[in-house]
Write a protein that holds these residues in place. Structure first.
Motif, mmCIF file in Angstrom:
data_model
loop_
_atom_site.group_PDB
_atom_site.id
_atom_site.type_symbol
_atom_site.label_atom_id
_atom_site.label_comp_id
_atom_site.label_asym_id
_atom_site.label_seq_id
_atom_site.Cartn_x
_atom_site.Cartn_y
_atom_site.Cartn_z
ATOM 1 N N LEU A 92 0.823 -1.213 0.000
ATOM 2 C CA LEU A 92 0.000 0.000 0.000
ATOM 3 C C LEU A 92 0.854 1.260 0.000
ATOM 4 O O LEU A 92 0.506 2.257 -0.643
ATOM 5 C CB LEU A 92 -0.940 -0.020 1.212
ATOM 6 C CG LEU A 92 -2.005 -1.136 1.181
ATOM 7 C CD1 LEU A 92 -2.787 -1.165 2.497
ATOM 8 C CD2 LEU A 92 -2.974 -0.962 0.007
ATOM 9 N N TYR A 152 -1.426 4.062 -1.175
ATOM 10 C CA TYR A 152 -2.747 3.811 -0.612
ATOM 11 C C TYR A 152 -2.664 3.514 0.894
ATOM 12 O O TYR A 152 -3.530 2.842 1.434
ATOM 13 C CB TYR A 152 -3.435 2.642 -1.338
ATOM 14 C CG TYR A 152 -4.048 3.059 -2.653
ATOM 15 C CD1 TYR A 152 -5.317 3.623 -2.700
ATOM 16 C CD2 TYR A 152 -3.338 2.924 -3.833
ATOM 17 C CE1 TYR A 152 -5.873 4.015 -3.902
ATOM 18 C CE2 TYR A 152 -3.882 3.317 -5.046
ATOM 19 C CZ TYR A 152 -5.152 3.864 -5.075
ATOM 20 O OH TYR A 152 -5.705 4.269 -6.274
ATOM 21 N N ALA A 157 -7.298 -0.982 0.109
ATOM 22 C CA ALA A 157 -6.517 -1.533 1.225
ATOM 23 C C ALA A 157 -7.041 -2.901 1.648
ATOM 24 O O ALA A 157 -6.263 -3.856 1.832
ATOM 25 C CB ALA A 157 -6.543 -0.562 2.397
#
Length: 477
Positions: free
Chosen positions: A369, A374, A392
């Protein structure tokens, strides 16, 4: 009419360019404070409700202008007073009631052009108000008052601003510091951000404030002069800071054009308009260029007006509203010290909860991520669960790097991942409802015995909004 409002109107009327619609009135309510009501007839789209001349607005430009009345060496084109006018002004203001010498000639003459222009609007305005509103009247035993006194006198007291969390955080003597632990993530983040700005701005001006506080007695020749302590000065600054923060309106300041946070002005009478969550419906602001007729009266940024929006006001005693922005209750509490029961702009920041869930597993998910930007900033509002949460959880549940990356690039629909992440998401939302409900029970129990329920009730309203949002999503098919 309240004496302070009468004084404000009298002061505003000294300018020919001040205007208020003849069919509005100021109302003072114990529940909501001051507001503006329709008194008769109606107000329709684009009607001018209030118009305030540049000379009656408090901002970087008008403060430079007024400081230059006392500082003959200050010359900033388009902002400071003409020197011939300054000499006339000195004859008018150098002596106060009972012959008191005005200390501003000594104090403001110490402020160089470079020093002033390097200050932000918040720093200059808070320094100026601190001197004009708090220090000069006390130092001179109220024998000398500021030009802006009628505006100062209608501002909120410390007590009226007590529900702003950053004050609890910055004031070591605040009786509400224990409530910080109950603040949700978004409100706490706002509090931390604002508190940092408060301390930075105080550091920028405090040396001058401390120096002037020490020297003013000798300037005035006053024996046994009452000097504020450093803690008292900071407390005064904190009050002034949040008066500014809760009342400033966007306006481009030419000499600070490149400083986004400096583009604001304080406008008397306009700050009686209360907030509505409805965007682009009620009243709206308008800044006109400086009127030629006002150039001789003062230099500033232009006429500030409020006009009627799409809403047609035709009910007697109906309140006129101004939208402060599309803000959640977390933001409203942090900036202004109030919340709204039904706020369509509410959202939850559940970043900590998702990060905790992910970190309980291993670093693989966090690494992915972070790599794709993210990580964090996970929010939910009533209409949607943010795309960042879906990304996620999609990787957290599947560990399918190739498909999740194609999802982020728009090649795969979220419908592919939705059945896979729904159980985890549902469990998380149910857990959050339980957590917030427990917090609500604690706060409501505390509110039953608290001397001041306002601060607690504001936090309770935020959590109730959260539970409403979560329940709405849990009921979705």
């Amino acid at each position: 009419m309240d004496a302070n409002i009468y004084s404000l109107l009298t002061w505003l009327k000294t300018s020919d360019n001040f205007y208020t619609a003849p069919n509005i009135k100021i109302n003072d309510s114990p529940e909501s404070g001051r507001g503006i009501l329709l008194s008769h007839h109606s107000i329709k789209k684009n009607d001018i409700i209030i118009s305030i001349p540049s000379s009656k607005q408090l901002n970087f430009h008008t403060i430079l202008y007024h400081i230059s009345k006392f500082n003959k060496d200050l010359n900033i084109p388009g902002a400071t007073i003409d020197r011939d006018l300054a000499d006339q002004e000195k004859n008018n203001v150098c002596v106060g009631n009972e012959g008191s010498i005005d200390p501003r000639f000594e104090l403001y003459s110490q402020l160089s052009k470079e020093y002033l222009l390097n200050l932000s609007s918040f720093q200059l305005i808070s320094l100026y108000i601190l001197v004009e509103k708090c220090l000069i009247p006390k130092w001179t035993h109220n024998k000398i008052n500021s030009y802006w006194k009628p505006f100062f006198d209608i501002w909120p007291t410390k007590e009226e601003l007590r529900s702003i969390p950053a004050i609890w955080n910055c004031d070591p003597n605040s009786q509400y510091r224990s409530l910080i632990e109950y603040l949700p993530t978004a409100a706490r983040n706002h509090m931390t951000r604002i508190s940092k700005l408060v301390r930075e701005d105080w550091n920028a001006i405090s040396e001058v404030v401390f120096e002037w506080n020490e020297m003013y007695g000798s300037i005035l020749g006053v024996e046994n002069a009452q000097i504020y302590t450093s803690n008292e000065l900071f407390s005064l600054f904190l009050h002034v800071y949040f008066i500014i923060n809760s009342r400033c309106l966007y306006a481009e300041i030419p000499v600070k054009r490149n400083d986004r946070l400096s583009n604001f002005t304080l406008v008397p009478y306009v700050d009686f308009l209360n907030h509505t969550c409805k965007v682009d419906l009620h009243c709206y602001p308008q800044l006109d260029t400086l009127l030629k007729s006002e150039v001789d009266e003062n230099i500033g940024i232009g006429q500030f007006s409020v006009r009627c929006g799409e809403h047609f006001y035709n009910i007697i005693n109906e309140e006129l509203f101004l939208n402060y922005g599309a803000h959640s209750n977390d933001f409203l509490l942090s900036e202004y010290g109030f919340v709204v029961n039904e706020n369509e702009w509410n959202y939850l920041d559940i970043s900590n909860d998702i990060i905790e869930l992910i970190n309980d597993d291993n670093m693989e998910v966090q690494t992915f991520l972070l790599k794709h930007d993210y990580w964090g900033d996970y929010t939910i509002n009533e209409n949607e669960i943010s795309y960042r949460i879906i990304v996620a959880l999609s990787y957290y549940v599947t560990r399918d790097e190739r498909r999740v990356q194609k999802f982020t690039e728009g090649y795969i629909s979220e419908d592919y991942f939705k059945p896979k992440i729904t159980p985890v998401l549902q469990t998380l939302l149910v857990s959050l409802v339980a957590t917030y409900t427990k917090t609500l029970n604690q706060l409501e129990t505390r509110a039953n015995t608290a001397d001041d329920k306002l601060c607690l009730q504001n936090i309770i309203t935020i959590y109730k909004g959260y539970v409403r949002i979560l329940t709405h999503h849990l009921k979705k098919p």
